[in-house]
Design a protein around this motif. Sequence first.
Motif, PDB file in Angstrom:
ATOM      1  N   VAL A  27       0.829  -1.198   0.000  1.00  0.00           N
ATOM      2  CA  VAL A  27       0.000   0.000   0.000  1.00  0.00           C
ATOM      3  C   VAL A  27       0.866   1.251   0.000  1.00  0.00           C
ATOM      4  N   TRP A  28       1.795   1.295   0.949  1.00  0.00           N
ATOM      5  CA  TRP A  28       2.602   2.508   1.077  1.00  0.00           C
ATOM      6  C   TRP A  28       3.486   2.728  -0.138  1.00  0.00           C
ATOM      7  N   GLY A  29       4.075   1.665  -0.676  1.00  0.00           N
ATOM      8  CA  GLY A  29       4.940   1.806  -1.834  1.00  0.00           C
ATOM      9  C   GLY A  29       4.212   2.377  -3.032  1.00  0.00           C
ATOM     10  N   ASN A  30       2.979   1.942  -3.249  1.00  0.00           N
ATOM     11  CA  ASN A  30       2.221   2.461  -4.382  1.00  0.00           C
ATOM     12  C   ASN A  30       1.716   3.871  -4.126  1.00  0.00           C
ATOM     13  N   PHE A  31       1.282   4.133  -2.907  1.00  0.00           N
ATOM     14  CA  PHE A  31       0.779   5.463  -2.597  1.00  0.00           C
ATOM     15  C   PHE A  31       1.857   6.522  -2.762  1.00  0.00           C
ATOM     16  N   ARG A  32       3.059   6.206  -2.322  1.00  0.00           N
ATOM     17  CA  ARG A  32       4.107   7.220  -2.381  1.00  0.00           C
ATOM     18  C   ARG A  32       4.633   7.438  -3.799  1.00  0.00           C
ATOM     19  N   HIS A  33       4.305   6.538  -4.724  1.00  0.00           N
ATOM     20  CA  HIS A  33       4.718   6.718  -6.109  1.00  0.00           C
ATOM     21  C   HIS A  33       3.589   7.208  -7.013  1.00  0.00           C
ATOM     22  N   ALA A  34       2.369   7.241  -6.512  1.00  0.00           N
ATOM     23  CA  ALA A  34       1.234   7.607  -7.358  1.00  0.00           C
ATOM     24  C   ALA A  34       1.414   9.022  -7.893  1.00  0.00           C
ATOM     25  N   GLY A  91      11.776   0.712  -1.982  1.00  0.00           N
ATOM     26  CA  GLY A  91      11.733   1.016  -0.561  1.00  0.00           C
ATOM     27  C   GLY A  91      12.156  -0.146   0.309  1.00  0.00           C
ATOM     28  N   PRO A  92      12.505   0.124   1.553  1.00  0.00           N
ATOM     29  CA  PRO A  92      12.948  -0.931   2.466  1.00  0.00           C
ATOM     30  C   PRO A  92      11.796  -1.786   2.962  1.00  0.00           C
ATOM     31  N   ILE A  93      12.097  -3.007   3.359  1.00  0.00           N
ATOM     32  CA  ILE A  93      11.085  -3.851   3.984  1.00  0.00           C
ATOM     33  C   ILE A  93      10.637  -3.195   5.287  1.00  0.00           C
ATOM     34  N   GLY A  94       9.344  -3.096   5.473  1.00  0.00           N
ATOM     35  CA  GLY A  94       8.814  -2.448   6.669  1.00  0.00           C
ATOM     36  C   GLY A  94       8.896  -0.938   6.638  1.00  0.00           C
ATOM     37  N   GLY A  95       9.121  -0.366   5.457  1.00  0.00           N
ATOM     38  CA  GLY A  95       9.234   1.082   5.372  1.00  0.00           C
ATOM     39  C   GLY A  95       7.979   1.819   5.808  1.00  0.00           C
ATOM     40  N   TRP A  96       6.852   1.155   5.716  1.00  0.00           N
ATOM     41  CA  TRP A  96       5.583   1.785   6.108  1.00  0.00           C
ATOM     42  C   TRP A  96       5.536   2.112   7.589  1.00  0.00           C
TER      43      TRP A  96
END
Length: 299
Positions: free
Chosen positions: A184-191, A272-277
């Motif tokens: 979720v976070w990885g996609n949101f931060r790249h949208a 992004g890193p594992i657990g970056g969220w």
Amino acid sequence: MQRPFLPALGRFREMRDGGDLPMTPDFKDHPVMARQPYDFTQDAVVFEALRHAFARHLPLTGDGLTDVAPLFVVGLPWTGIGLVERILAAHGMVQGAGGISAMPLAAAKVAGTMAGAVLDIPVIQALGGKSAAVLGRAYLDEAGRSERRIIDTFALNFQYIGWIAQAFPKASIICLQRGAMDSVWGNFRHASDDAPPGWGWARDLMDAARYVLLFQRLMAFWRQRFPSRIHEVSYEFLLSDPEVQSRRMLAFCGLEWDAACTQNAVPMPDDGPIGGWRAYASHLGEVMEFFTANGIPLD
């Protein structure tokens, strides 16, 4: 002229401050979201139509192409697919093709619709009764042919797994899985405002969470429908033991071990890193509650 890349709110603040940040609860002030409305129900209806189309009888007719065996790496964007491509493309018998949208375009062409790279109900319905070989040839027209095995890393091909399995009986399908919250976070931060078609869900955290759940449920259906055709790889396991996971992927693809495959098996910076969220966990409570309520592990 291509419009400038406009980072999503999450990535902008992550890049600016690099830590836990105050965020508005719904991010509705973000200009990307204000200009690009997204209707989750449309994707939900499409995913349900996919399951219905493949529930009893396979929709394509005839035999697929057996003289080619592409490699498809599917999953969610920004979850590490680039790393899998780097590992596999280093093999001497494989040629990386990148995240091409050849299958969506081929499906729309064979269906006779104007859908382009977006899967919709008319495409699903129109493909019923079409030739598996014709779809396979249409794909090769888009992707190109090679003496080596092509690796296609268009992430959203996970929606097309059923047709891929029919059009290419010898294709290898690898699905990359990553923790739900990182996804979720990885996609949101790249949208961005220039996001590719079919990616509107990434602009809102809860839409992204709902889409991750749709992805998980559709993959569960594909696993049941095509039990021997899909090899699933955990991104976290891939990073912790790249050689073992790479050997398993190559074996699934019918390829001999090639030490070159793990020489550059390092994370892609944009993933992004594992657990970056977790740096933003105080602002992701609704997403965490959603996954917990639906029985989806956070990591």
